[in-house]
Each structure stands twice: as structure tokens, then as C-alpha cells.
Design a protein around this motif. Sequence first.
Motif, PDB file in Angstrom:
ATOM      1  N   GLY A 146      41.712  28.465  35.541  1.00  0.00           N
ATOM      2  CA  GLY A 146      40.892  29.720  35.600  1.00  0.00           C
ATOM      3  C   GLY A 146      39.572  29.589  35.002  1.00  0.00           C
ATOM      4  O   GLY A 146      38.863  30.854  34.988  1.00  0.00           O
ATOM      5  N   TYR A 147      39.437  28.724  34.017  1.00  0.00           N
ATOM      6  CA  TYR A 147      38.082  28.664  33.245  1.00  0.00           C
ATOM      7  C   TYR A 147      37.275  27.138  33.315  1.00  0.00           C
ATOM      8  O   TYR A 147      37.960  26.502  33.239  1.00  0.00           O
ATOM      9  N   ASP A 148      36.181  27.574  33.201  1.00  0.00           N
ATOM     10  CA  ASP A 148      35.061  26.334  33.139  1.00  0.00           C
ATOM     11  C   ASP A 148      34.930  25.833  31.786  1.00  0.00           C
ATOM     12  O   ASP A 148      33.847  24.983  31.495  1.00  0.00           O
ATOM     13  N   THR A 149      35.666  26.291  30.744  1.00  0.00           N
ATOM     14  CA  THR A 149      35.234  25.868  29.480  1.00  0.00           C
ATOM     15  C   THR A 149      36.498  25.105  29.075  1.00  0.00           C
ATOM     16  O   THR A 149      36.391  24.428  27.790  1.00  0.00           O
ATOM     17  N   TRP A 500      37.805  35.700  34.243  1.00  0.00           N
ATOM     18  CA  TRP A 500      39.017  36.315  34.338  1.00  0.00           C
ATOM     19  C   TRP A 500      39.142  37.300  35.635  1.00  0.00           C
ATOM     20  O   TRP A 500      40.123  37.331  36.318  1.00  0.00           O
ATOM     21  N   LEU A 501      38.251  37.856  35.787  1.00  0.00           N
ATOM     22  CA  LEU A 501      38.134  38.872  37.073  1.00  0.00           C
ATOM     23  C   LEU A 501      37.891  38.313  38.440  1.00  0.00           C
ATOM     24  O   LEU A 501      37.649  38.933  39.363  1.00  0.00           O
ATOM     25  N   ASP A 502      37.499  37.004  38.197  1.00  0.00           N
ATOM     26  CA  ASP A 502      36.792  36.479  39.635  1.00  0.00           C
ATOM     27  C   ASP A 502      35.653  37.026  40.082  1.00  0.00           C
ATOM     28  O   ASP A 502      35.435  36.781  41.373  1.00  0.00           O
ATOM     29  N   LEU A 503      34.873  37.388  39.325  1.00  0.00           N
ATOM     30  CA  LEU A 503      33.714  38.156  39.843  1.00  0.00           C
ATOM     31  C   LEU A 503      32.652  36.872  40.381  1.00  0.00           C
ATOM     32  O   LEU A 503      31.918  37.290  41.112  1.00  0.00           O
ATOM     33  N   ARG A 504      32.741  35.747  39.972  1.00  0.00           N
ATOM     34  CA  ARG A 504      31.816  34.785  40.614  1.00  0.00           C
ATOM     35  C   ARG A 504      32.236  34.333  42.275  1.00  0.00           C
ATOM     36  O   ARG A 504      31.528  33.826  42.596  1.00  0.00           O
ATOM     37  N   LEU A 614      49.465  40.572  39.201  1.00  0.00           N
ATOM     38  CA  LEU A 614      50.083  39.717  38.426  1.00  0.00           C
ATOM     39  C   LEU A 614      49.614  38.783  37.572  1.00  0.00           C
ATOM     40  O   LEU A 614      49.678  38.601  36.427  1.00  0.00           O
ATOM     41  N   ASN A 615      48.531  38.027  38.163  1.00  0.00           N
ATOM     42  CA  ASN A 615      47.981  36.673  37.404  1.00  0.00           C
ATOM     43  C   ASN A 615      46.868  37.296  36.567  1.00  0.00           C
ATOM     44  O   ASN A 615      46.848  36.824  35.435  1.00  0.00           O
ATOM     45  N   ASN A 616      46.074  38.235  37.002  1.00  0.00           N
ATOM     46  CA  ASN A 616      45.045  38.768  36.090  1.00  0.00           C
ATOM     47  C   ASN A 616      45.238  39.796  35.273  1.00  0.00           C
ATOM     48  O   ASN A 616      44.632  39.954  34.163  1.00  0.00           O
ATOM     49  N   LEU A 745      45.672  39.482  28.192  1.00  0.00           N
ATOM     50  CA  LEU A 745      44.572  39.421  27.901  1.00  0.00           C
ATOM     51  C   LEU A 745      43.948  38.353  26.950  1.00  0.00           C
ATOM     52  O   LEU A 745      43.134  37.590  26.863  1.00  0.00           O
ATOM     53  N   ALA A 746      44.828  38.387  25.839  1.00  0.00           N
ATOM     54  CA  ALA A 746      44.788  37.456  24.695  1.00  0.00           C
ATOM     55  C   ALA A 746      45.034  36.126  25.173  1.00  0.00           C
ATOM     56  O   ALA A 746      44.237  35.271  24.702  1.00  0.00           O
TER      57      ALA A 746
END
Length: 796
Positions: A146-149, A500-504, A614-616, A745-746
Amino acid sequence: MRALMVVVSILSALPTTTIGQVPTAIDQFIRTHCVDCHLDRDSTGGIQFDDLGFDLNKQEIARRWILIHDRVATGEMPPANTDQLDAAATTSFLKTLGREIQAAEKNRSDVVLRRLNRHEYQNTVRDLFQTNVLVNGLPEDTSTDGYDTVGEGLAMSAEAMQTYLDTADQVLDAVFGPPTKPSHIRHETNLLDQVDWKGRPQLENQIGKMFRRTEKGLVIFQSNYCPTNLVNFSRLRAPAGTYRGTLQVRAIQSDQPVTLRIYGGDTIVNRREQHLVGYFDVPPNEWTTIEFVDRLVEDGGTFLPKCYGTRDTRNNANTYPEPGIEIGDILIEGPLEKWPPPSRAKLLGNINTEIADTTDAERILTEFLPRAFRRPIQSDEPLPYIKLFNEATEAGRDFESALRVSLKAVLCSPEFLFLEEAGPAQISLQEKLPQLGIIPQRDLATRLSYFLWSTMPDEELMHLVEQGQLRSPETLHQQVERMLESPKATAFTENFTGQWLDLRDIDFTEPDPNLYPEYDELLRISMMQETKLFFEHLLKNDLPVTRFVDSDFTFLNHRLASHYGIEGVLGQEFRHVRLPVDSPRGGLLTQASILKITANGTYTSPVLRGVWILNNILGTPTPPPPDNVGSVEPDIRGASTIREQLAQHQDLETCAACHSKIDPLGFGLESFDPIGGLRTHYRTTAQEAQRPKIKQAAFTNAWVRYRIGSPVDSLTPFDEDSEYKGVRNFKQHLASQPDQIARNLARHLLTYALGRKIGFADRAAVETIVQKTSQYDYGFRSLIHQIVKSPTFQKP
């Protein structure tokens, strides 16, 4: 008896791994409690033991065993109608399986260097040279977990390396600036002054039709096609750069503000880059000045002002009674960038490049490398870059050109492009720490800075590192507070919420204009802004993380408030709004951005939205469908509603286990359409259906072509014993799980911050973070502090 014999055969044949054979506690538990339901491909719940194996070094096998562990731990397995579980056997099973999973996870956890992603690169070169550098051409980064980091997805290919070479040239062009000072343009104009390529008045033939001539300029009514480009400015071939514009404007024939929007770039031919500059409220009757600052990224760009939300006219502008905007004098000036740029002086100091030599280059590089590498350097590290400089001068390059060769090599070096962290041996040598479980303070500063700012550490952080004070709990707390208050923290809002919220993915689908003609650019922008402001408000005020699910406030402008049916919000500026008591809004789930992201532009699906929650939000994702489900189509003949379709879908035993969790959550949001509007009926294009009362959509004034479809059924199992029905009760149900929301969230924050997957072995650390955060009423800001203080954040 046959089932038992088969499972004995399966377990005895499992391959030996570095972990060993199936431990006895696991073997006995499966034989006793799991075989009857999960033996083969017809198994329930997506778990089958006939081909599972126990090689936990394989991620897919490990994932399935973790699923088994969690279902037993939560009491889902074995089901309640089976024999009573032996508590001691269950505890032994969970403890043994957990230990085996952790051992395998540690065994396959390779350390991956994390490359700067494109956003971090942009911010890092900005702060390294202290100049606004706009780089183009960097490719999109791969997202992992889920992250580009996450380092695992940030590989470096030959093509990517070539891109970084090209990008380094862009950066250095901006740092050194052009060789001569660009001409400053001060362009005073009026829409009446615009002329075409033959020198004829550009808009003269539309006076009285589309436009109304006034003493001070021109009245425009157009929200759609509007040929009011500043063509005279485009003919100046203004160089790329930052420009300031001012327009004298007033709204007419309206007692409310009218909205002006401005676009920049190639707004005339529409073949090159163009972009939105902004939306601006124009008050009625009184003249006011609209001011904007915008960067034209290509030479020869210009600007286009036009109305928003007004009704167009094509033939009677002089007598047209609808609201419009009168535009008077216009001033465009720039480029605003200083010359030479401050970044040049910061890099070169007082060196005269006309007479500078190798000694000067050596001093520049020796001072520059520690900042670029984000760490102290060894005495021999500048030597390869000095050698490049000398070779370039010997080849005939002047001082500045040769220095650029060395700097380009620095910007393409692994030390700059990757976030290097010391391993245990290096830690022992560098800081002589008695414990090897924490990273050096310089690495802590870098990790903290890229977490909250997506950029390199600033001077204050590095000064604390030099003083050996950063790791102090009090100092660390103060620095997190300082960093969250910094304007740089907008990068955290932008990049974390975007993933996290898929706003992209807000533009991944485009709403069907035949079904949702009211959807437009400003609504999309407003959706995004509401969510980001809401996120920042919770962070700034340390509000409980449950407010992400249910709150009595949000942030609105007029466009979004109208979309939500909330009155009394005028103008396009966002503000904190207390929601009406009976409003279904409040929290992320009923914000239009989330509702759009979880739909496909044409219709909604309780499955898509349920999976997203469920996922987010809850962090309890369901497993992917079994391999054999893709070829099975449930019999939905005779079903007329989405609820009936999904009910018949659940007749398939392989689907029911997951859909019993997914569907109720998705139905909780079924009263919202694909663009986040509240609805009582679906929209359809079936011509036999009833027409709506409105003929044109609000704001876009597009003709309404949709019809009114069947009623929406959004009841959930959570409604049965509640005073409130539908989404309000649904949100209260979710908000009653603060530990689960904080836990999820953690995990997301740790993945984003550490640049690695958060696995089974991290669960204890996550639980500790959640427990400590609960002491502060689950405050979001407190959660950030607990993550930074945690051993997980501070270890290699």
C-alpha cells in the motif's frame, strides 16, 4: 475415519524446512478440530489442508497459516456448533504456531535499502539546495503493501538510472540559474485589448452575444466554452517561471459571490501542459482585486479566466439577466525568481568562478557531501568527485561546468538516492552502544524526517544529533511537535492520506456523465480538500482515532456543502462546520472522496466498499478468493436487487465465510452514490423509468438524462437493536472498536515510516503502541508520538 487417515498422510508428508516438521501441538490440534471442514478443495472459509504444507518460508503458505492462527484466536475456528475446545490445547496451538511463524518471518526478512521515492526526491533536492526545484520525468513508484516508501518495491533499473541522470541536470539548471538575468515582464492588459494573429480585436465579434462591453472591461457569463485567453501575453513568449497576476473584478446581477476560475499554461491550442491556477470568490457589485501566483512550466504559456457555475449565453449578453463577472484591468508580472538564485550563492559561497581552481572545488564538495549524504563523511569520500572535476577541466570545461559534472555524480550516487542505515556492527563502532538494538541518532533523525516531512533532516535535527541529544524522550517529543507544526508536514498529510485512504486513486474512474451530470472539477477538488483538512484537524488537536469513523463536524465550502445538502455555507473557502444532529455525514466513510474511490463511476458495490473498510479502517482483510471461485458464477436468476444478488452469492459455501463479513459493512454505505451524494433511489438510464423533477444539474447546468431507479436498501445487521437505522448506527458500531481502529492505523503508519512490511513478528510492538495510546484517549497525535518512541521505530 477416512478423513483422519487422509490428514495423517498429509501431515506426515509435509516437507522438512529450516523450521522443522509440523510441531506436535499443531499436528494434534488440526487432527482433532480442523479436518472435518478443511480437508480439500471443497473446504469452507478458503482454508484447505490437502495442499497447504508447512514451509513457512514461503509467503503464501505463511499467510494462510497466519489466517488459521487468527481465526482460532478470535474464536471463528472451530465454529461454535462443534465440540468444546480444550483451552490448554488452544493456547499451546496458538503459542507454538506463533513462534514458528515469527521464526520463519525472521529467516526470510532480507534488509532492503530504501530508495527515495519521487516525492521524497523532489523535497530533498528542494531542501538540499534551498530552492524550489520542479523536476519532471521521474516515473511513478511501485507501491508495496500500500505504500511507495517500502524498500522492496523501490528497485533501481537501468532506465531509472538514466532518468535520474536527466533529472540531475534539471536540478542543477535551477540551482545555478540561467547565465544571464531573464527579462522581467510587466504586462498590463484588458480582455478588450486582446487581438488575434492578424492584429484584429479577438472578442469584438462576440460583443453583445457572449460578452457585454462596459466602461472598465468586459462582462463574461461563460462557464463552458469561453475564449477569454490572454493571447497578448502568450505572444510575449514569456519564459517558464513564477508569475503574479492581478485582476480587477466584480460579480454582477447576483446577491451572492460568483466564482471565477483561472487556468494556466497552453490554454489556447491545448497541445502542451495546462493546469488549474485556482477558484476565486468574486463578491457582488463592489470592485475587488483577485491575486494569484502561479508557475508556468513551459515557455510561452498564458492564462485563461472564466466563470464557474453560471449559465452561458451565446446571443443576448447585453440584456442577459443571469449572474456574471465583470473583468477590468489585468496585470501579469514575472518571472518572480531572484537572479542569480540564492541556491547558487549557498553552494558556491563567495567563490569567483572565473578564477576558481581545484582547491575551491574541493572545498565546495567537502562541504556539500555531508548534507547530500545526510551523514558525516570519511576523509577519502570526496576524492572520486574531485577526480571527476579534474578530468572535466582537463577536457576543457570551465570551473562551473566541471563542478556540475561532480555534483551530478553526487545526485546519482547510492549515498544520495538511498536511505542508508547502519547495521549492528556499524552501530557498535559508531556510538559504542551497549545494546545493538537501536539505530544511531543520525539515522533516527533521517527516519523521523522522512516520516513526517518526506525530506532530509533540517539543521536543528542534525545539531541535536551532533550534541547527542535527539534520543532523549523529552527532546524527541519536542521535535515531533515542532515537525508536525511545520509547513513541511503537509507532505505527511498529502502522501500518507494519498495511500492509506487511496486518495491518489480519485481519478482512477470517471463518473458516467449520463448518470452523474453534476460531477465536475471543483467537486473533485473539494472532496479531496475536505478529507485532508479533516485529517490535519484530528492530528493537530489530538482527537481520538475513532473520529475518523464518526464525528459531528467536517470541513466544507459552498460546492461541497451543496452536494451534501447542508445550507448556510457560502463561498469556495473551506471552513470547520458543525454538522446538523440528523446529518448522515461525519467521519471519513461518508466523505465524498472515500465514497467515490470505493465506487467505479457508474454504480456502487457493497463488496468493494466492505473490502475497503476491512482493509483500510479495521485492518482485518479477508483472504483472496480460492483459485476455483473465479470459474464459478453464482446463480442469481430471479434476483432483482443487489441484496438479493449477494444473498444468492452467499449460497456458495466458498464465498459465504468472507462475504458474511464484507457485505454488511458495504451495505452500511449503500445510501451513498458513486460521487458521494445521499440517495434513496438508484439512478438508471432505462427509458421506461421515472424522470427526475430537475432538468439541469446544479453547477454544471448539464442536461439531466438519468431516470429514477429502484429504492436503495441500506439496512445492516447492526440496525436490529438500535434506535438509529442505516449509516448513523453503522458508524457508531465501527467507532465502538477503538483498539481495532488504532491497531490498524498504527500498522499503516509503521509501514509508511519504516519503509518495510509490518509482519506477524511486529504484532506485540503494535499492541504496546495501541495500549499506550489508549491512555491518551486514542489521540491521533499521541499515536504518532508513541510510534516514534517505540523500539520498533528506533531499531535497525
